[in-house]
Design a protein around this motif. Structure first.
Motif, PDB file in Angstrom:
ATOM      1  N   LEU A  35      52.000 -26.783   1.528  1.00  0.00           N
ATOM      2  CA  LEU A  35      51.230 -26.640   0.294  1.00  0.00           C
ATOM      3  C   LEU A  35      50.134 -27.702   0.210  1.00  0.00           C
ATOM      4  O   LEU A  35      48.997 -27.420  -0.189  1.00  0.00           O
ATOM      5  CB  LEU A  35      52.157 -26.744  -0.923  1.00  0.00           C
ATOM      6  CG  LEU A  35      52.919 -25.477  -1.305  1.00  0.00           C
ATOM      7  CD1 LEU A  35      53.940 -25.784  -2.394  1.00  0.00           C
ATOM      8  CD2 LEU A  35      51.966 -24.385  -1.777  1.00  0.00           C
ATOM      9  N   TYR A  38      48.174 -27.621   4.439  1.00  0.00           N
ATOM     10  CA  TYR A  38      47.687 -26.370   5.028  1.00  0.00           C
ATOM     11  C   TYR A  38      46.952 -25.517   3.986  1.00  0.00           C
ATOM     12  O   TYR A  38      45.856 -25.026   4.231  1.00  0.00           O
ATOM     13  CB  TYR A  38      48.858 -25.590   5.617  1.00  0.00           C
ATOM     14  CG  TYR A  38      48.467 -24.296   6.289  1.00  0.00           C
ATOM     15  CD1 TYR A  38      47.929 -24.286   7.572  1.00  0.00           C
ATOM     16  CD2 TYR A  38      48.636 -23.077   5.639  1.00  0.00           C
ATOM     17  CE1 TYR A  38      47.576 -23.095   8.188  1.00  0.00           C
ATOM     18  CE2 TYR A  38      48.290 -21.872   6.240  1.00  0.00           C
ATOM     19  CZ  TYR A  38      47.757 -21.891   7.517  1.00  0.00           C
ATOM     20  OH  TYR A  38      47.398 -20.708   8.120  1.00  0.00           O
ATOM     21  N   TRP A  39      47.580 -25.372   2.815  1.00  0.00           N
ATOM     22  CA  TRP A  39      46.977 -24.556   1.768  1.00  0.00           C
ATOM     23  C   TRP A  39      46.044 -25.355   0.861  1.00  0.00           C
ATOM     24  O   TRP A  39      45.376 -24.774   0.008  1.00  0.00           O
ATOM     25  CB  TRP A  39      48.065 -23.893   0.930  1.00  0.00           C
ATOM     26  CG  TRP A  39      48.876 -22.873   1.667  1.00  0.00           C
ATOM     27  CD1 TRP A  39      50.184 -22.969   2.029  1.00  0.00           C
ATOM     28  CD2 TRP A  39      48.428 -21.597   2.128  1.00  0.00           C
ATOM     29  NE1 TRP A  39      50.593 -21.840   2.690  1.00  0.00           N
ATOM     30  CE2 TRP A  39      49.528 -20.973   2.771  1.00  0.00           C
ATOM     31  CE3 TRP A  39      47.219 -20.923   2.072  1.00  0.00           C
ATOM     32  CZ2 TRP A  39      49.438 -19.713   3.337  1.00  0.00           C
ATOM     33  CZ3 TRP A  39      47.142 -19.655   2.638  1.00  0.00           C
ATOM     34  CH2 TRP A  39      48.238 -19.068   3.262  1.00  0.00           C
ATOM     35  N   ALA A  41      46.692 -27.221  -1.693  1.00  0.00           N
ATOM     36  CA  ALA A  41      47.030 -26.966  -3.091  1.00  0.00           C
ATOM     37  C   ALA A  41      46.784 -28.207  -3.936  1.00  0.00           C
ATOM     38  O   ALA A  41      46.922 -29.339  -3.463  1.00  0.00           O
ATOM     39  CB  ALA A  41      48.500 -26.540  -3.201  1.00  0.00           C
ATOM     40  N   ASP A  96      48.045 -15.656   1.652  1.00  0.00           N
ATOM     41  CA  ASP A  96      47.307 -16.553   0.764  1.00  0.00           C
ATOM     42  C   ASP A  96      48.298 -17.419  -0.001  1.00  0.00           C
ATOM     43  O   ASP A  96      49.520 -17.190   0.012  1.00  0.00           O
ATOM     44  CB  ASP A  96      46.413 -15.773  -0.204  1.00  0.00           C
ATOM     45  CG  ASP A  96      47.190 -14.763  -1.038  1.00  0.00           C
ATOM     46  OD1 ASP A  96      48.088 -15.180  -1.795  1.00  0.00           O
ATOM     47  OD2 ASP A  96      46.916 -13.554  -0.916  1.00  0.00           O
ATOM     48  N   ILE A  97      47.777 -18.418  -0.697  1.00  0.00           N
ATOM     49  CA  ILE A  97      48.624 -19.396  -1.371  1.00  0.00           C
ATOM     50  C   ILE A  97      49.380 -18.782  -2.547  1.00  0.00           C
ATOM     51  O   ILE A  97      50.508 -19.190  -2.858  1.00  0.00           O
ATOM     52  CB  ILE A  97      47.783 -20.609  -1.836  1.00  0.00           C
ATOM     53  CG1 ILE A  97      48.707 -21.714  -2.366  1.00  0.00           C
ATOM     54  CG2 ILE A  97      46.759 -20.199  -2.884  1.00  0.00           C
ATOM     55  CD1 ILE A  97      47.997 -23.011  -2.667  1.00  0.00           C
ATOM     56  N   PHE A 100      52.327 -17.084  -1.189  1.00  0.00           N
ATOM     57  CA  PHE A 100      53.178 -18.149  -0.651  1.00  0.00           C
ATOM     58  C   PHE A 100      54.016 -18.774  -1.766  1.00  0.00           C
ATOM     59  O   PHE A 100      55.232 -18.967  -1.608  1.00  0.00           O
ATOM     60  CB  PHE A 100      52.310 -19.214   0.023  1.00  0.00           C
ATOM     61  CG  PHE A 100      53.091 -20.291   0.736  1.00  0.00           C
ATOM     62  CD1 PHE A 100      53.479 -20.130   2.057  1.00  0.00           C
ATOM     63  CD2 PHE A 100      53.440 -21.461   0.083  1.00  0.00           C
ATOM     64  CE1 PHE A 100      54.201 -21.118   2.719  1.00  0.00           C
ATOM     65  CE2 PHE A 100      54.158 -22.456   0.726  1.00  0.00           C
ATOM     66  CZ  PHE A 100      54.533 -22.288   2.047  1.00  0.00           C
TER      67      PHE A 100
END
Length: 412
Positions: A35, A38-39, A41, A96-97, A100
């Motif tokens: 999170l 990589y994403w 967030a 996509d997040i 996820f």
């Protein structure tokens, strides 16, 4: 008979626990590492994901516990491993997040079946005297995987394709299915048919047991109090270290120290339990409080603490925490009847999760007027007081009048 190696199927159960704990910590490390790195967030998204990951256990845990009391625990464990494997594969291919984060919720849901099913299996396989030895072994397994599995998860997260780490988690889930399936020979439903019929009447079994059984009540109150107190100060630990000029690496060292302390607690648990009998959980709670109050008091008085001393306090902290947790686990296995052990264990876990959610809110509110150091002092003092009161409570109601005492399973 306390030799667990001679119990048919116990090695299989221990191997399943290794796989279960490894999956839990690998997933946890991967989810929140990915999170953030990589994403990409933000803090709000990570907070939402964290809440969604823990929410199923808080709200649905008792229902899964009641289910474990009505169906084959081995079948439930197989389904749990399968659900974990499937959610890991879905996370592996999340596009996509947003999806996820939704799958993180499903991952938390998939984790719920394992704990109550394992509790039922342990209750069916072992005798009353063997619960103490089992608690030591399972705690050691959990803490060793807590140390090693995050390292594996972190290594997977650092790969060129970090999402591939969920492939390992899915593989471990499938291995878990193969591991627990042979347990069906040792754990049947014949001795639980009556319990399965009665399970619906035991949705309030936790509260009945706590009301009518002093041994369980003492251990349960100690465990919940310890969880709430942990939530009160633990989120402030990093700020506490920063205020005292400790290097950033100290936080990770403390986490490892608590795990090492818990392993130490597992090694001495049999001796402590034999000497204190039904007061192990309360002794652990009082000792846990000391390891929090003393560092807080030293910090408030501006007395310098070297890093080695702080780590020593948290080794002791992990040790005492483990004693309380194991004391509660043994009290639950020994005092709860077979047909409601799944409901009791899962509901107790939900109560602890609720305490863990409310604790940080109270800690953050107290930190503003009191300061972080005094929150540590207050947290430790509360633990010491509760432990002392519970330890001095009259030992009445050792067996619950409304619940049958545990029935020992005959050996073939």
């Amino acid at each position: 008979m306390t030799n667990l190696q001679s119990v048919p199927g116990y090695r299989t159960l221990a191997a399943a626990r290794v796989l279960s704990s490894t999956i839990l910590w690998v997933d946890f490390t991967l989810v929140f590492s990915l999170l953030g790195y990589y994403w990409q967030a933000d803090a709000a998204t990570i907070g939402v994901a964290s809440a969604l990951y823990g929410l199923p256990g808080l709200l649905l845990g008792p229902f899964f516990g009641a289910l474990a009391d009505r169906v084959s625990p081995v079948a439930m464990l197989v389904v749990s491993y399968l659900a974990r494997a499937l959610t890991s594969l879905l996370l592996l291919f999340a596009p996509d997040i947003h999806l996820f984060v939704l799958l993180v919720f499903l991952k938390g849901l998939a984790n719920l079946g394992a704990m109550p099913a394992e509790q039922v299996i342990v209750r069916m396989m072992l005798s009353k005297e063997q619960f103490v030895f089992n608690a030591s072994i399972m705690t050691t397994i959990d803490q060793l995987t807590k140390i090693c599995a995050p390292l594996v998860g972190a290594g997977m997260a650092s790969l060129h394709h970090p999402m591939a780490g969920f492939g390992l988690s899915a593989t471990l889930g499938l291995a878990g299915i193969l591991c627990v399936y042979p347990l069906r020979k040792q754990v049947g439903m014949s001795k639980r048919e009556e319990g399965g019929k009665q399970a619906r009447r035991h949705l309030h079994a936790l509260f009945l047991l706590a009301r009518d059984n002093a041994v369980f009540r003492r251990a349960f109150v100690a465990a919940v109090s310890q969880t709430a107190i942990l939530g009160l100060y633990d989120p402030l630990l990093a700020l506490f270290l920063k205020e005292k000029g400790m290097p950033a690496a100290t936080f990770g060292m403390i986490v490892s120290s608590t795990a090492a302390g818990a392993i130490l607690g597992a090694l001495i648990f049999k001796q402590v339990h034999a000497g204190s009998r039904h007061c192990t959980a309360t002794i652990g709670l009082a000792g846990f409080g000391l390891t929090v109050a003393i560092p807080g008091l030293l910090a408030w008085a501006a007395i310098g603490m070297p890093v080695w001393l702080l780590l020593a306090f948290w080794v002791a902290n992990g040790c005492f925490y483990g004693l309380t947790a194991m004391g509660f686990g043994v009290a639950m296995q020994q005092q709860c009847q077979l047909e409601s052990i799944g409901t009791v264990s899962a509901t107790a876990r939900s109560v602890q999760l609720a305490a863990l959610v409310l604790g940080p809110l109270a800690g953050a509110a107290l930190a503003k007027p009191l300061g972080i150091s005094l929150v540590f002092v207050l947290s430790g003092t509360i633990a010491i007081v509760i432990g002392g009161v519970l330890g001095r409570a009259p030992r009445t109601g050792m067996q619950p009048p409304l619940l049958k005492p545990p029935v020992e399973q005959e050996r073939p």
